[in-house]
Design a protein around this motif. Structure first.
Motif, PDB file in Angstrom:
ATOM      1  N   TYR A  33       0.839  -1.195   0.000  1.00  0.00           N
ATOM      2  CA  TYR A  33       0.000   0.000   0.000  1.00  0.00           C
ATOM      3  C   TYR A  33       0.879   1.250   0.000  1.00  0.00           C
ATOM      4  CZ  TYR A  33      -3.024  -3.598   1.947  1.00  0.00           C
ATOM      5  OH  TYR A  33      -3.716  -4.761   2.158  1.00  0.00           O
ATOM      6  N   TYR A  35       0.219   5.219   1.308  1.00  0.00           N
ATOM      7  CA  TYR A  35      -0.650   6.173   1.981  1.00  0.00           C
ATOM      8  C   TYR A  35       0.052   7.537   2.022  1.00  0.00           C
ATOM      9  CZ  TYR A  35      -3.294   2.326   4.209  1.00  0.00           C
ATOM     10  OH  TYR A  35      -4.071   1.228   4.475  1.00  0.00           O
ATOM     11  N   GLN A  37      -0.092  10.981   4.658  1.00  0.00           N
ATOM     12  CA  GLN A  37      -0.594  11.443   5.953  1.00  0.00           C
ATOM     13  C   GLN A  37      -0.415  12.939   6.034  1.00  0.00           C
ATOM     14  OE1 GLN A  37       1.450  10.223   9.615  1.00  0.00           O
ATOM     15  NE2 GLN A  37      -0.522  10.130  10.647  1.00  0.00           N
ATOM     16  N   LEU A  43      -4.769   8.756   7.737  1.00  0.00           N
ATOM     17  CA  LEU A  43      -4.101   8.189   6.573  1.00  0.00           C
ATOM     18  C   LEU A  43      -5.086   8.106   5.418  1.00  0.00           C
ATOM     19  CD1 LEU A  43      -2.246   5.250   8.288  1.00  0.00           C
ATOM     20  CD2 LEU A  43      -1.194   7.237   7.280  1.00  0.00           C
ATOM     21  N   PHE A  90       3.687   6.995   3.496  1.00  0.00           N
ATOM     22  CA  PHE A  90       3.987   5.714   4.129  1.00  0.00           C
ATOM     23  C   PHE A  90       3.655   4.574   3.175  1.00  0.00           C
ATOM     24  CE2 PHE A  90       5.174   6.825   8.349  1.00  0.00           C
ATOM     25  CZ  PHE A  90       4.477   7.974   8.668  1.00  0.00           C
ATOM     26  N   GLN A 103      -1.635  -4.474   8.788  1.00  0.00           N
ATOM     27  CA  GLN A 103      -0.638  -3.836   7.934  1.00  0.00           C
ATOM     28  C   GLN A 103       0.579  -3.418   8.745  1.00  0.00           C
ATOM     29  OE1 GLN A 103      -2.484  -0.783   5.525  1.00  0.00           O
ATOM     30  NE2 GLN A 103      -4.082  -2.181   4.832  1.00  0.00           N
ATOM     31  N   PHE A 104       1.746  -3.528   8.102  1.00  0.00           N
ATOM     32  CA  PHE A 104       3.012  -3.168   8.709  1.00  0.00           C
ATOM     33  C   PHE A 104       3.617  -2.035   7.890  1.00  0.00           C
ATOM     34  CE2 PHE A 104       3.215  -6.592  11.733  1.00  0.00           C
ATOM     35  CZ  PHE A 104       2.331  -7.512  11.191  1.00  0.00           C
ATOM     36  N   PHE A 105       4.063  -1.006   8.591  1.00  0.00           N
ATOM     37  CA  PHE A 105       4.424   0.238   7.928  1.00  0.00           C
ATOM     38  C   PHE A 105       5.932   0.459   7.859  1.00  0.00           C
ATOM     39  CE2 PHE A 105       0.506   2.564   7.221  1.00  0.00           C
ATOM     40  CZ  PHE A 105      -0.395   1.750   7.884  1.00  0.00           C
ATOM     41  N   GLY A 106       6.342   1.141   6.788  1.00  0.00           N
ATOM     42  CA  GLY A 106       7.697   1.625   6.675  1.00  0.00           C
ATOM     43  C   GLY A 106       7.883   2.908   7.460  1.00  0.00           C
ATOM     44  N   PRO A 107       9.102   3.445   7.485  1.00  0.00           N
ATOM     45  CA  PRO A 107       9.410   4.627   8.303  1.00  0.00           C
ATOM     46  C   PRO A 107       8.890   5.936   7.738  1.00  0.00           C
ATOM     47  CG  PRO A 107      11.339   3.920   7.096  1.00  0.00           C
ATOM     48  CD  PRO A 107      10.295   2.876   6.854  1.00  0.00           C
ATOM     49  N   ARG A 110       9.255  12.038   4.047  1.00  0.00           N
ATOM     50  CA  ARG A 110       8.712  13.399   4.197  1.00  0.00           C
ATOM     51  C   ARG A 110       9.030  14.181   2.937  1.00  0.00           C
ATOM     52  NH1 ARG A 110       7.056  14.640   9.231  1.00  0.00           N
ATOM     53  NH2 ARG A 110       7.513  13.066  10.793  1.00  0.00           N
TER      54      ARG A 110
ATOM     55  N   TYR B  35      -3.633   1.291  16.134  1.00  0.00           N
ATOM     56  CA  TYR B  35      -2.228   1.553  15.860  1.00  0.00           C
ATOM     57  C   TYR B  35      -1.767   2.710  16.729  1.00  0.00           C
ATOM     58  CZ  TYR B  35      -2.094  -1.354  11.651  1.00  0.00           C
ATOM     59  OH  TYR B  35      -2.120  -2.409  10.766  1.00  0.00           O
ATOM     60  N   SER B  42       6.798   6.140  12.450  1.00  0.00           N
ATOM     61  CA  SER B  42       5.832   5.370  11.674  1.00  0.00           C
ATOM     62  C   SER B  42       4.726   4.823  12.568  1.00  0.00           C
ATOM     63  CB  SER B  42       6.567   4.228  10.972  1.00  0.00           C
ATOM     64  OG  SER B  42       5.695   3.550  10.096  1.00  0.00           O
TER      65      SER B  42
END
Lengths: 114, 110
Positions: A33, A35, A37, A43, A90, A103-107, A110, B35, B42
């Motif tokens: 995915y 997104y 923000q 999101l 993200f 879901q697992f997110f990256g850092p 910006r 979350y 993050s």
């Protein structure tokens, strides 16, 4: 395992410039995915890919394109950046198992468009 | 239109107090996700609630789900400064996509 990685971490563009945000995951997840923000807006889904070779539009796809290069990598391209695309981006991945989509997110990246 | 509404959107509280964040959603889903996001960082998965009446706890945080009321709650017990963060809830639509609330910014003062 690195999980979900994104490059670059920060980017400043001028209006009209193009760039590609890179995302990779090493968890063997099927779904990925993108997104954005923005403050106070939670999101918003730009594009997603349920599996390798497929991509679908999310809530706010205008001005963006994506490529699911292989199972690990999912890139987001801004062809002609606009100030309205200033945001934090993200990438996330998930193994949609049954009806669970954790879901697992990256850092994050910006991005500032001047 | 599918919506997820969190309240409050901002909460400032003292250490040691209890409080609850509310998440109302509009689908008939029985899946609800919580979350946490630290400033400039993050998002980290806290809880996945899978059925009506589900309750999950980790440390001072407890989440519950009432699918009949379309309501999930995140309860904070005896808050500590380290819990300061923004908390998001997310519902799941029929295409398995997450619909996100706007987030609750929680500040816990020593």
């Amino acid at each position: 395992n690195a999980g979900v990685t994104q490059t670059p971490k920060f980017q400043v563009l001028k209006t009209g410039q193009s760039m590609t945000l890179q995302c990779a995951q090493d968890m063997n997840h099927n779904s990925m995915y993108w997104y954005r923000q923005d403050p106070g807006m939670g999101l918003r889904l730009i594009y997603y890919s349920a599996s390798e070779g497929t991509t679908d539009k999310g809530e706010v796809p205008n001005g963006y394109n994506v490529s699911r290069l292989n199972k690990r990598e999912f890139s987001l391209r801004l062809e002609s950046a606009a100030p309205s695309q200033t945001s934090v981006y993200f990438c996330a991945s998930s193994v949609t198992s049954g009806s669970i989509n954790e879901q697992f997110f990256g850092p994050g990246t910006r991005l500032t468009v001047l | 239109e599918l919506k997820v509404e969190q309240n409050p959107l901002f909460l400032s509280m003292q250490e040691g107090k209890n409080y609850t964040i509310y998440c109302n959603y509009s689908t008939t889903s029985d899946r609800l996700y919580w979350y946490r996001q630290d400033p400039g960082k993050s998002l980290e998965s806290l809880f996945v609630l899978l059925s009506n009446g589900a309750v999950k706890q980790e440390g001072r945080l407890m989440a519950s789900l009432d699918t009949k009321a379309r309501l999930s709650t995140l309860h904070i017990t005896a808050a500590v400064h380290d819990l300061s963060a923004t908390y998001f809830c997310a519902d799941m639509d029929s295409n398995y996509q997450l619909i996100w609330g706007a987030g609750t910014k929680l500040i816990i003062k020593p």
